[in-house]
Design an enzyme around this catalytic site. Structure first.
Site, mmCIF file in Angstrom:
data_model
loop_
_atom_site.group_PDB
_atom_site.id
_atom_site.type_symbol
_atom_site.label_atom_id
_atom_site.label_comp_id
_atom_site.label_asym_id
_atom_site.label_seq_id
_atom_site.Cartn_x
_atom_site.Cartn_y
_atom_site.Cartn_z
ATOM 1 N N GLN A 145 58.706 57.140 38.070
ATOM 2 C CA GLN A 145 57.278 56.896 37.989
ATOM 3 C C GLN A 145 56.914 55.428 38.133
ATOM 4 O O GLN A 145 55.760 55.116 38.447
ATOM 5 C CB GLN A 145 56.729 57.449 36.672
ATOM 6 N N ARG A 159 60.899 52.798 25.368
ATOM 7 C CA ARG A 159 61.632 53.958 25.877
ATOM 8 C C ARG A 159 61.499 54.005 27.391
ATOM 9 O O ARG A 159 60.391 54.064 27.928
ATOM 10 C CB ARG A 159 61.079 55.246 25.259
ATOM 11 N N HIS A 200 65.217 61.922 33.191
ATOM 12 C CA HIS A 200 63.774 62.169 33.248
ATOM 13 C C HIS A 200 63.448 62.701 34.645
ATOM 14 O O HIS A 200 62.677 62.105 35.389
ATOM 15 C CB HIS A 200 62.988 60.902 32.926
ATOM 16 N N ASN A 213 64.717 64.608 28.969
ATOM 17 C CA ASN A 213 63.288 64.627 28.732
ATOM 18 C C ASN A 213 62.698 65.950 29.225
ATOM 19 O O ASN A 213 62.828 66.304 30.400
ATOM 20 C CB ASN A 213 62.587 63.482 29.482
ATOM 21 N N GLU A 214 62.090 66.677 28.303
ATOM 22 C CA GLU A 214 61.321 67.875 28.640
ATOM 23 C C GLU A 214 62.051 68.861 29.554
ATOM 24 O O GLU A 214 61.649 69.098 30.693
ATOM 25 C CB GLU A 214 59.980 67.484 29.259
ATOM 26 N N ASN A 260 57.303 65.437 22.427
ATOM 27 C CA ASN A 260 56.189 65.026 23.288
ATOM 28 C C ASN A 260 55.030 65.996 23.089
ATOM 29 O O ASN A 260 55.233 67.212 23.064
ATOM 30 C CB ASN A 260 56.594 65.049 24.768
ATOM 31 N N TYR A 264 50.681 66.566 24.135
ATOM 32 C CA TYR A 264 49.455 66.129 24.799
ATOM 33 C C TYR A 264 48.253 67.015 24.502
ATOM 34 O O TYR A 264 47.123 66.524 24.425
ATOM 35 C CB TYR A 264 49.668 66.082 26.320
ATOM 36 N N GLU A 319 56.485 60.826 23.353
ATOM 37 C CA GLU A 319 55.358 60.675 24.276
ATOM 38 C C GLU A 319 54.117 61.271 23.645
ATOM 39 O O GLU A 319 54.157 62.351 23.063
ATOM 40 C CB GLU A 319 55.590 61.399 25.614
ATOM 41 N N TRP A 350 52.528 57.105 25.561
ATOM 42 C CA TRP A 350 52.614 57.261 27.006
ATOM 43 C C TRP A 350 51.270 56.853 27.593
ATOM 44 O O TRP A 350 50.283 57.480 27.326
ATOM 45 C CB TRP A 350 52.941 58.713 27.403
ATOM 46 N N GLU A 409 52.088 59.917 38.697
ATOM 47 C CA GLU A 409 52.016 61.048 37.772
ATOM 48 C C GLU A 409 52.458 62.335 38.469
ATOM 49 O O GLU A 409 51.730 63.301 38.613
ATOM 50 C CB GLU A 409 50.599 61.168 37.206
ATOM 51 N N TRP A 410 53.713 62.312 38.968
ATOM 52 C CA TRP A 410 54.371 63.481 39.533
ATOM 53 C C TRP A 410 53.505 64.162 40.600
ATOM 54 O O TRP A 410 53.031 63.481 41.505
ATOM 55 C CB TRP A 410 54.808 64.428 38.408
#
Length: 457
Positions: free
Chosen positions: A19, A76, A119, A163-164, A292, A294, A363, A410, A417-418
């Site tokens: 990213q 991180r 990630h 990650n995730e 994480n 959101y 995050e 984050w 952003e992907w």
């Protein structure tokens, strides 16, 4: 109401290699699945990619100076697997040298490095051989983890394996909205299992290389809110909890899979890819769990996309997330509910009890419609309000007995952003993608004060 965090509580910020780094073809780095995915027409908004991103690879000194100005306790970041061990060949010394420089710069600035091994940027050579569907990828990940920890472990003591994994497996191999863009049933479940196996194998390697390491895994977990008392919605919530949380938390924290996993996915797999000893390997002792968060999860029962159970992909659970009328939505289209964060953290404590290690929030943040004023400033009050409310939600969980040691916002800076490309902005620092100029936003000064005082107004 102002809340006070303990003096030893860690305040940090987070980023990820693809990213922000750019320099995708420099110093021996080879393509990852995100290079391939983002260069495939129609996959990423506006045809954008991470070729340059924030050019952190060349500007890391400037970025660490911003971290020091921000007063971070810890940073991180993720290591790019395709920079360090891009294929079956030798270790790429130039890739390791970049992280040497970054880590040394962080330590000189008084900032603790927290390294994430994965990630999402799987080397494309491994995806060409089946990717996370294949057990061999978990073995290759362990080899890479041994190299990274063996080289950096004299200075880096905090390690996150994955990650995730929900996103890597379900979004990448079932929904097809993340790299590698597959839409499979059994393939996605194999990917989820092999990611858990990879976590266990990598944990063993990191502990062997760095005996005093702190090792954890980061999971993006669903705060499941049942939307009605109907049996259908209750079952939808049960399925949502299964795929959002339990197929990852149970192996890692309990060394098991939920009994109803086989019931839900029996039409698309026989689970023969799970071998004796796999769950024991996944269930390594952890120093911490990264969480994480959101947005809340409000699953409502709807018709399956595919009526034939044998043809469904792993993500086709007959669930739709509810958004309330008039509810504030972020630039990602996500509803905001800080109370759901407290609920998630207390659910973890209730579900796993003494098996739950200390938690770091690895995050949490918001994409806002950041407007650059004529003087170049960005007054992002939406971000300040969101982060303040969610930090208070963290403290509320701590007051209920949940052991939470730190919070990584984050993100440090706006970034790629992907599949959404560069439009959503999550950063404390605004990045002009034409000039790559960094400009701290109003939230930067606000978070600096929080980090300095450990107080959230």
């Amino acid at each position: 109401m102002t809340v006070q965090f303990p003096a030893e509580f860690t305040f940090g910020a987070a980023t990820a290699s693809y990213q922000i780094e750019g320099a995708v073809a420099e110093d021996g780095r080879r393509p990852s699945i995100w290079d391939t995915y983002s260069h495939t027409p129609g996959r990423v908004a506006r045809g954008e990619n991470g070729d340059v991103a924030c050019d952190h690879y060349h500007r890391f000194g400037e970025d660490v100076a911003l971290m020091k100005q921000l007063g971070l306790d810890s940073y991180r970041f993720s290591l790019a697997w395709p920079r360090i061990k891009p294929d079956d060949g030798p270790v790429n010394a130039a890739g390791l040298a970049f992280y040497d420089k970054l880590v040394d710069e962080l330590l000189a600035a008084g900032i603790e490095p927290a390294a994430t091994l994965y990630h999402w940027d799987l080397p494309q050579t491994l995806e060409d051989r089946g990717g996370w569907r294949e057990r061999d990828t978990a073995e290759r990940f362990a080899e890479y983890a041994a190299v990274a920890a063996g080289h950096l472990g004299d200075r880096v003591k905090k390690w996150i394996t994955l990650n995730e994994p929900f996103c890597s497996s379900i979004l990448g191999y079932a929904d097809g909205v993340h790299a590698p863009g597959a839409q499979e049933g059994e393939g996605a479940l194999k990917a989820a299992h092999h990611l858990m196996l990879a976590h266990g194998l990598a944990t063993q390697q990191v502990r062997s290389a760095v005996p005093d390491a702190q090792v954890g895994i980061t999971l993006n977990l669903a705060s499941v809110q049942q939307v009605s008392d109907s049996p259908a919605d209750a079952e939808a919530a049960r399925r949502n909890l299964l795929i959002g949380n339990l197929i990852f938390t149970d192996p890692v924290l309990a060394g098991t899979y939920p009994d109803h996993a086989r019931e839900v996915w029996a039409p698309i797999t026989d689970f023969s890819f799970i071998q004796d000893g796999d769950l024991a390997t996944s269930h390594q002792p952890l120093d911490f769990l990264g969480v994480n968060f959101y947005f809340p999860s409000r699953p409502k029962a709807v018709a399956h996309n595919e009526p034939d159970p044998a043809k469904r992909v792993a993500s086709d659970l007959g669930v739709e997330s509810v958004v309330h009328d008039g509810e504030y939505l972020t630039e990602m289209g996500w509803p905001v509910d800080a109370g759901a964060f407290t609920d998630l953290l207390t659910w973890l404590q209730d579900a796993y009890g003494d098996a739950l290690p200390p938690i770091y929030i690895t995050e949490n943040g918001i994409a806002c419609p950041d407007v650059v004023r004529e003087d170049g400033s960005v007054d992002d009050q939406d971000r300040i309000r969101y982060v303040g409310d969610h930090l208070k939600a963290v403290k509320a969980a701590m007051d209920k007995g949940v052991d939470i040691r730190g919070y990584y916002l984050w993100s440090l800076m706006d970034n790629f952003e992907w599949a959404r490309g560069y439009q959503p902005r999550f950063g404390l620092v605004h990045v002009d993608y034409d000039t790559l100029k960094r400009t701290p936003k109003a939230s930067f000064d606000w978070y600096r004060n929080v980090s300095a005082t450990h107080e959230v107004p």
